[in-house]
Motif scaffolding. Structure first.
Motif, PDB file in Angstrom:
ATOM      1  N   PRO A 254      49.956  38.982  30.797  1.00 63.04           N
ATOM      2  CA  PRO A 254      48.401  37.878  30.230  1.00 63.04           C
ATOM      3  C   PRO A 254      47.230  38.011  31.886  1.00 63.04           C
ATOM      4  CG  PRO A 254      49.997  37.372  30.762  1.00 63.04           C
ATOM      5  CD  PRO A 254      50.831  37.939  31.129  1.00 63.04           C
ATOM      6  N   CYS A 255      46.063  38.329  30.482  1.00 66.09           N
ATOM      7  CA  CYS A 255      44.770  38.760  32.077  1.00 66.09           C
ATOM      8  C   CYS A 255      44.678  36.871  32.918  1.00 66.09           C
ATOM      9  CB  CYS A 255      43.838  38.640  30.940  1.00 66.09           C
ATOM     10  SG  CYS A 255      42.179  38.327  31.714  1.00 66.09           S
ATOM     11  N   PHE A 256      45.040  37.477  34.144  1.00 64.22           N
ATOM     12  CA  PHE A 256      45.205  36.039  34.689  1.00 64.22           C
ATOM     13  C   PHE A 256      44.167  35.314  34.884  1.00 64.22           C
ATOM     14  CE2 PHE A 256      44.711  34.119  39.043  1.00 64.22           C
ATOM     15  CZ  PHE A 256      46.019  33.272  39.133  1.00 64.22           C
ATOM     16  N   GLY A 257      43.720  33.402  34.241  1.00 62.55           N
ATOM     17  CA  GLY A 257      42.814  32.685  34.763  1.00 62.55           C
ATOM     18  C   GLY A 257      41.635  33.096  33.964  1.00 62.55           C
ATOM     19  N   HIS A 258      41.326  34.233  33.087  1.00 64.21           N
ATOM     20  CA  HIS A 258      40.466  35.262  32.508  1.00 64.21           C
ATOM     21  C   HIS A 258      40.961  34.717  30.452  1.00 64.21           C
ATOM     22  CE1 HIS A 258      37.680  38.071  29.842  1.00 64.21           C
ATOM     23  NE2 HIS A 258      37.101  37.137  30.121  1.00 64.21           N
ATOM     24  N   CYS A 259      41.138  35.465  29.696  1.00 63.88           N
ATOM     25  CA  CYS A 259      41.851  35.510  28.322  1.00 63.88           C
ATOM     26  C   CYS A 259      43.154  35.513  27.890  1.00 63.88           C
ATOM     27  CB  CYS A 259      40.921  36.326  28.003  1.00 63.88           C
ATOM     28  SG  CYS A 259      41.295  38.440  28.109  1.00 63.88           S
ATOM     29  N   LYS A 260      44.166  35.705  29.132  1.00 69.86           N
ATOM     30  CA  LYS A 260      44.965  35.524  28.481  1.00 69.86           C
ATOM     31  C   LYS A 260      45.476  36.289  27.666  1.00 69.86           C
ATOM     32  CE  LYS A 260      46.142  30.863  30.112  1.00 69.86           C
ATOM     33  NZ  LYS A 260      44.423  30.577  30.275  1.00 69.86           N
TER      34      LYS A 260
ATOM     35  N   ALA B 208      43.902  46.210  32.408  1.00 74.63           N
ATOM     36  CA  ALA B 208      42.762  45.425  32.043  1.00 74.63           C
ATOM     37  C   ALA B 208      43.134  44.312  31.060  1.00 74.63           C
ATOM     38  CB  ALA B 208      41.186  46.196  32.404  1.00 74.63           C
ATOM     39  N   CYS B 209      42.003  43.830  31.587  1.00 76.89           N
ATOM     40  CA  CYS B 209      42.226  42.570  29.739  1.00 76.89           C
ATOM     41  C   CYS B 209      41.514  42.909  28.753  1.00 76.89           C
ATOM     42  CB  CYS B 209      41.732  41.343  29.744  1.00 76.89           C
ATOM     43  SG  CYS B 209      40.263  40.877  30.122  1.00 76.89           S
ATOM     44  N   PRO B 210      41.115  43.163  27.445  1.00 79.90           N
ATOM     45  CA  PRO B 210      39.855  43.648  26.523  1.00 79.90           C
ATOM     46  C   PRO B 210      38.482  43.431  26.940  1.00 79.90           C
ATOM     47  CG  PRO B 210      41.632  42.734  24.825  1.00 79.90           C
ATOM     48  CD  PRO B 210      41.807  42.008  26.806  1.00 79.90           C
TER      49      PRO B 210
ATOM     50  N   GLY C   1      37.776  43.533  30.149  1.00 75.79           N
ATOM     51  CA  GLY C   1      37.278  44.136  31.239  1.00 75.79           C
ATOM     52  C   GLY C   1      38.172  43.813  32.618  1.00 75.79           C
ATOM     53  N   VAL C   2      38.703  42.967  32.325  1.00 74.40           N
ATOM     54  CA  VAL C   2      38.552  41.830  33.800  1.00 74.40           C
ATOM     55  C   VAL C   2      39.865  42.773  33.872  1.00 74.40           C
ATOM     56  CG1 VAL C   2      39.739  40.056  34.727  1.00 74.40           C
ATOM     57  CG2 VAL C   2      37.721  40.091  33.077  1.00 74.40           C
ATOM     58  N   VAL C   3      40.283  43.268  35.675  1.00 71.15           N
ATOM     59  CA  VAL C   3      41.485  43.707  36.320  1.00 71.15           C
ATOM     60  C   VAL C   3      42.227  43.076  36.576  1.00 71.15           C
ATOM     61  CG1 VAL C   3      41.526  46.057  37.494  1.00 71.15           C
ATOM     62  CG2 VAL C   3      39.581  46.133  36.319  1.00 71.15           C
TER      63      VAL C   3
HETATM   64 ZN   LIG Z   1      39.915  38.601  30.171  1.00 68.66          ZN
END
Ligand SMILES: [Zn+2]
Ligand SMILES: [Zn+2]
Length: 161
Positions: free
Chosen positions: A20-26, A46-48, A50-52
């Motif tokens: 899961p996207c860490f510290g952002h959207c999970k 990356a999450c949807p 764009g967080v890498v």
């Molecule tokens: Zn995210």
């Protein structure tokens, strides 16, 4: 070389979805095949928005950190976001990758060499920052940028340049 989904022995080392996207959207992160111009295939998780979470470069030979750093700096704003201390090398051998990989690796006789670039979220003053990727430049033109961590992807400085 055309970027591609990881196949053969690489498949277990480079799964199509990551954690899961860490510290952002999970949301689950997804592996985007890219070409960084540093030899060997690479993937950006990356999450949807764009967080890498991590960039992985692979090869039968150990990818050179200095070469990868240069290739990444040319694609990143600011370039100083790319630091050697955020790189980790690893070797993957057959047994830990599962039986099909074990067979493929036994044929080649060599482990797979991986280089991880992992940039953890950071703060600028009180503001939370993350590394974002912009995929609008194509798999060979992938760009990265540091930006304040907000729910929706902030504008890409390369797109607006
Ligand atoms: Zn995210
Ligand atoms: Zn862009």
């Amino acid at each position: 070389m055309t970027p591609a989904r990881a196949t053969g022995p690489l498949r277990a080392a480079v799964p199509a979805t990551g954690g899961p996207c860490f510290g952002h959207c999970k949301a689950p992160t997804r592996a985007h095949p890219v070409s960084l111009g540093a030899g060997g295939p690479a993937w950006v998780y990356a999450c949807p928005e764009g967080v890498v979470s991590v960039v992985i470069a692979a090869g039968e030979r150990r990818p050179d950190p200095a070469t990868l750093r240069s290739a990444l700096r040319a694609r990143t704003r600011p370039p100083s976001t790319v630091r050697l201390r955020d790189f980790r090398s690893a070797s993957r051998y057959g047994p830990e990758l599962g039986r099909p990989s074990e067979r493929a690796l036994a044929r080649s006789g060599r482990p797979i060499r991986l280089l991880y670039w992992r940039v953890y979220p950071w703060k600028v003053g009180d503001r939370p920052y993350s590394l974002f990727a912009c995929f609008r430049h194509g798999p060979s033109g992938i760009r990265f940028y540091a930006a304040e961590r907000v729910p929706k992807q902030p504008p890409c400085p390369f797109c607006s340049a």
